[in-house]
Write an enzyme that holds these catalytic residues in place. Structure first.
Site, short mmCIF file in Angstrom:
data_model
loop_
_atom_site.label_atom_id
_atom_site.label_comp_id
_atom_site.label_asym_id
_atom_site.label_seq_id
_atom_site.Cartn_x
_atom_site.Cartn_y
_atom_site.Cartn_z
N ASP A 37 0.85 -1.18 0.00
CA ASP A 37 0.00 0.00 0.00
C ASP A 37 0.89 1.24 0.00
O ASP A 37 2.04 1.18 0.44
CB ASP A 37 -0.88 -0.01 1.26
CG ASP A 37 -2.14 0.84 1.12
OD1 ASP A 37 -2.04 1.97 0.57
OD2 ASP A 37 -3.20 0.40 1.57
N ASP A 54 3.50 1.60 -4.81
CA ASP A 54 2.61 2.18 -5.81
C ASP A 54 2.28 1.04 -6.77
O ASP A 54 3.13 0.63 -7.58
CB ASP A 54 3.29 3.33 -6.53
CG ASP A 54 2.35 4.03 -7.52
OD1 ASP A 54 1.39 3.38 -8.00
OD2 ASP A 54 2.60 5.21 -7.84
N SER A 135 -20.41 -2.47 -9.79
CA SER A 135 -20.35 -1.47 -10.85
C SER A 135 -19.63 -1.98 -12.09
O SER A 135 -19.64 -1.31 -13.13
CB SER A 135 -19.66 -0.19 -10.34
OG SER A 135 -20.44 0.43 -9.35
N TYR A 146 -15.10 4.23 -13.68
CA TYR A 146 -15.15 3.16 -12.68
C TYR A 146 -15.86 1.93 -13.25
O TYR A 146 -15.38 0.80 -13.10
CB TYR A 146 -15.86 3.67 -11.44
CG TYR A 146 -15.80 2.73 -10.26
CD1 TYR A 146 -14.61 2.55 -9.55
CD2 TYR A 146 -16.92 2.04 -9.82
CE1 TYR A 146 -14.54 1.71 -8.47
CE2 TYR A 146 -16.87 1.19 -8.73
CZ TYR A 146 -15.68 1.03 -8.05
OH TYR A 146 -15.62 0.18 -6.97
#
Length: 259
Positions: A37, A54, A135, A146
């Site tokens: 993270d 990253d 989604s 997204y």
């Protein structure tokens, strides 16, 4: 014996939210977990380590996998959890917003799979769990980037499952609905917004990060040994609905008004 005794995992975006809950669940069941993270994690110790990563940068991803192998000698489980969203319609969207959403939501998964699969293969097989979203199964207002990125995660999950079944690597995706994390705080704390959301959720509430962790842990475990290429929803029933109005409820309300 716990389900993950002797297992080693990487969880991307594991410093908080759903990722943090997944880390806690895996560790509670015996796993050793590397958190990859950008944000530091308070969850460190004998069985939990953190490497600043990253997930969109090849060298960082490779370093995270190497750090895991250096510390624990193998890799059995990869949970690709890192992700971001964007609420903006296409004509108003800056190109770098689209690129950033895809970089974190899809490129990062590709990079981690590319770096981790050889290690998981070397361990004799294992599991990959990609955190997608409902989604990715349908469209939302002003969430084109997204929607598109999570749709890509879902179909990439299926392709990975086909390619690596021969390696003994199962690959599945979890599609959460509305989950009460920091990212969704606006939707679940304001009473008006909460009512707006919850009336669309058959179970009538937001999910908890711990509930998503339970599903992710199941998919990563031998309890799901005959599942690969599966797209699992945990959304309180949202995707069970076609979107048509609740006619029985309208009938009940009409009767009450006439009494």
């Amino acid at each position: 014996m716990a389900r993950f005794d002797g297992k080693v995992a990487i969880v991307t975006g594991g410093a908080r939210g759903i990722g943090g809950a997944i880390v806690q669940r895996l560790v509670s069941e015996g796993a050793k977990v590397m958190i990859a993270d950008l944000n530091p994690s308070a969850e460190t110790g004998e069985n939990v380590a953190f490497v600043k990563t990253d997930a969109t940068v090849t060298e960082d991803v490779q370093a995270a996998v190497k750090a895991t192998l250096d510390r624990w000698g193998k890799l059995d489980i990869l949970v690709n959890n890192a992700g971001i969203g964007a609420l903006v319609e296409t004509p108003d969207m800056e190109e770098d917003v689209w690129d950033r959403v895809f970089a974190i939501n899809t490129r990062a998964i590709f990079l981690f799979c590319k770096a981790a699969i050889p290690a998981i293969r070397e361990a004799g097989g294992g599991t990959i769990v990609n955190i997608a979203s409902i989604s990715g199964l349908g469209g939302d207002f002003a969430m084109g980037a997204y929607n598109a990125s999570k749709g890509a995660v879902i179909n990439y999950t299926r392709s990975l499952a086909l390619d690596h079944a021969r390696d003994g690597i199962r690959v599945n995706a979890l599609c959460p609905g509305l989950i009460a994390t920091d990212l969704a705080v606006g939707a679940v704390t304001d009473p008006v917004d909460a009512a707006f959301w919850f009336e669309r959720i058959p179970l009538g509430r937001a999910g908890r990060a711990e509930e998503m962790a339970a599903v992710a842990a199941f998919l990563a475990s031998d309890d799901a040994s005959y599942m690969t290429g599966s797209i699992v929803t945990a959304d309180g029933g949202i995707t069970a609905h076609t979107g048509q109005p609740n006619a029985p409820d309208r009938i009940r309300q009409r009767k009450l008004r006439t009494q």
